[in-house]
Design a protein around this motif. Structure first.
Motif, PDB file in Angstrom:
ATOM      1  N   VAL A  72     -61.014  85.120  48.745  1.00  0.00           N
ATOM      2  CA  VAL A  72     -61.362  84.993  50.024  1.00  0.00           C
ATOM      3  C   VAL A  72     -60.637  86.785  50.774  1.00  0.00           C
ATOM      4  O   VAL A  72     -61.199  87.239  51.514  1.00  0.00           O
ATOM      5  CB  VAL A  72     -60.895  84.393  51.015  1.00  0.00           C
ATOM      6  N   ASN A  73     -59.296  86.777  50.425  1.00  0.00           N
ATOM      7  CA  ASN A  73     -59.007  87.892  50.695  1.00  0.00           C
ATOM      8  C   ASN A  73     -59.638  90.191  49.867  1.00  0.00           C
ATOM      9  O   ASN A  73     -59.910  90.886  50.206  1.00  0.00           O
ATOM     10  CB  ASN A  73     -57.445  88.172  51.177  1.00  0.00           C
ATOM     11  N   ASN A  76     -62.609  90.792  49.136  1.00  0.00           N
ATOM     12  CA  ASN A  76     -63.542  92.053  50.170  1.00  0.00           C
ATOM     13  C   ASN A  76     -63.296  93.104  49.646  1.00  0.00           C
ATOM     14  O   ASN A  76     -63.611  94.133  49.763  1.00  0.00           O
ATOM     15  CB  ASN A  76     -62.578  91.633  51.797  1.00  0.00           C
ATOM     16  N   CYS A 175     -58.479  87.279  55.991  1.00  0.00           N
ATOM     17  CA  CYS A 175     -59.358  85.769  56.149  1.00  0.00           C
ATOM     18  C   CYS A 175     -58.783  84.519  56.960  1.00  0.00           C
ATOM     19  O   CYS A 175     -57.801  83.956  56.819  1.00  0.00           O
ATOM     20  CB  CYS A 175     -60.497  85.409  54.924  1.00  0.00           C
ATOM     21  N   THR A 176     -59.505  84.428  58.279  1.00  0.00           N
ATOM     22  CA  THR A 176     -59.053  83.272  58.323  1.00  0.00           C
ATOM     23  C   THR A 176     -59.212  81.509  58.218  1.00  0.00           C
ATOM     24  O   THR A 176     -58.582  80.598  59.089  1.00  0.00           O
ATOM     25  CB  THR A 176     -58.659  83.118  60.352  1.00  0.00           C
ATOM     26  N   ASP A 177     -60.340  81.509  57.434  1.00  0.00           N
ATOM     27  CA  ASP A 177     -60.774  80.142  56.877  1.00  0.00           C
ATOM     28  C   ASP A 177     -59.691  79.581  55.989  1.00  0.00           C
ATOM     29  O   ASP A 177     -60.044  78.495  56.343  1.00  0.00           O
ATOM     30  CB  ASP A 177     -61.726  80.515  56.296  1.00  0.00           C
ATOM     31  N   SER A 178     -59.123  80.334  55.510  1.00  0.00           N
ATOM     32  CA  SER A 178     -58.075  79.683  54.516  1.00  0.00           C
ATOM     33  C   SER A 178     -56.885  80.401  53.983  1.00  0.00           C
ATOM     34  O   SER A 178     -56.749  82.015  54.913  1.00  0.00           O
ATOM     35  CB  SER A 178     -58.590  80.373  52.809  1.00  0.00           C
TER      36      SER A 178
END
Ligand SMILES: Cc1cc2nc3c(=O)[nH]c(=O)nc-3n(C[C@H](O)[C@H](O)[C@H](O)COP(=O)(O)OP(=O)(O)OC[C@H]3O[C@@H](n4cnc5c(N)ncnc54)[C@H](O)[C@@H]3O)c2cc1C
Length: 312
Positions: A72-73, A76, A175-178
């Motif tokens: 996720v990071n 990007n 990312c704060t989702d994971s």
């Protein structure tokens, strides 16, 4: 002209050999080859990447949130670097298989998995049906080609390069989702299963987690990585990241030991590109002997200790 960006795989200190294999694949496409190194404190890794022959530049992005290999990071950052590149390549390891589809989705591109041969800048071959058929793929030339490289199919590019290393700022925040919880690996300090020159694998015949110590002991004596059949994984003898085969890891060691493994097609798929295959099985009709270069028929609990003592 092609401009190819390879996403380096590493553990923060050492570059995985899969990256040099991706360079060989990129060289087959032709064009300028850059490597992106994402992480924190990755100076050594960037230097190792720069020393691969044929690499034009290394782009090093250091940030705390990039230290863990979270797609996720990392995705990007790759998307932010993507413009200007015709091809984005990562290894078909767990890391690459997690990262590259996300990159492709963010770019609105398709992904080509497991590139095993290159016939032209946008033409390649990849295996399907567990390696029983090979597909010729032609990718559109007006879209960035995002792909994973079947590392077992490519030799590592040689050392001796002197690429420039460029630092770049991260394009996105964390990312704060994971969240990264941790990494558990059954292999310990042993060579990585996917890149080890020698791999010793055990199957259902080992019978227990305790008996699997025999496999570890032989592997340690040989400086080998350790693998397993799915039956051994399902029985709980070893963690599932050690599984070799269709639904496990595809590997190409110089020497592969299959100990107490029958040789089911799904297992064989994972070792098709191995150099010399040594099989130990008490059943002389076991299918593994059809592909083994060296076969020892007998009880593994006698043969493996004997082999160990012969090896000194
Ligand atoms: C969709 C799908 C995906 C799969 N993916 C994978 C995969 O990725 N990897 C994988 O490995 N399997 C996979 N399988 C499972 C595969 O079909 C086999 O079931 C599995 O590989 C069998 O593992 P094994 O050889 O350890 O066990 P078995 O087939 O039970 O073989 C054990 C062998 O040990 C021998 N043996 C027993 N005792 C001794 C002894 N004392 N000394 C010496 N030899 C002995 C026996 O003769 C036998 O040949 C998959 C199956 C499916 C359906």
């Amino acid at each position: 002209m092609n401009k190819i960006l390879i996403i380096a795989e590493h553990d923060g200190k050492t570059l995985s050999p899969s990256t040099a294999k991706c360079v060989s694949c990129a060289a087959a496409f032709g064009g300028d080859i850059d490597i992106a190194v994402l992480g924190q404190g990755t100076g050594d890794v960037a230097a190792q990447a720069a020393s691969i022959a044929g690499v034009h530049a290394v782009i090093q992005i250091d940030a705390a949130h990039l230290e863990a290999p979270l797609s996720v990071n990392h995705a990007n950052e790759i998307v932010a670097l993507a413009s200007g590149y015709s091809h984005l390549l990562g290894p078909s390891s767990t890391y690459g298989k997690d990262l590259m589809p996300r990159v492709a989705a963010l770019l609105g591109a398709n992904q080509v998995s497991d590139i095993m041969e290159v016939m032209g800048p946008y033409q390649m071959k990849r295996p399907v049906y567990a390696g029983n058929a090979i597909v010729n793929v032609t990718a559109p030339e007006d879209v960035t080609l995002v792909g994973t490289v079947r590392v077992a199919s490519w030799p590592a590019a040689s050392e001796g390069g002197g690429a420039e290393i460029r630092q770049a700022e991260p394009a996105a925040g964390p990312c704060t989702d994971s969240a990264w919880i941790g990494l558990e690996s059954g292999g310990g300090e042993r060579p990585d299963l996917q890149t080890a020159g020698i791999v010793v694998s055990g199957g259902r015949a080992l019978g227990s987690k305790e008996n699997f110590e025999l496999i570890y002991a032989l592997a340690d004596q040989l400086g080998a990585g350790v693998g397993a059949s799915r039956a051994a994984v399902d029985a709980g003898y070893v963690p599932n990241d050690m599984q070799v085969g269709q639904t496990g890891k595809i590997i190409a060691p110089d020497v592969y030991f299959a100990i107490g493994i029958s040789g089911a097609i799904q297992h064989i798929t994972g070792i098709k590109d191995a150099g010399t295959i040594v099989a130990i099985n008490k059943d002389p009709d076991a299918p593994i002997f059809e592909i083994a270069d060296i076969g020892l028929v007998g009880d593994l609990f006698n043969i493996v200790p004997e082999l160990k003592s012969q090896l000194g």
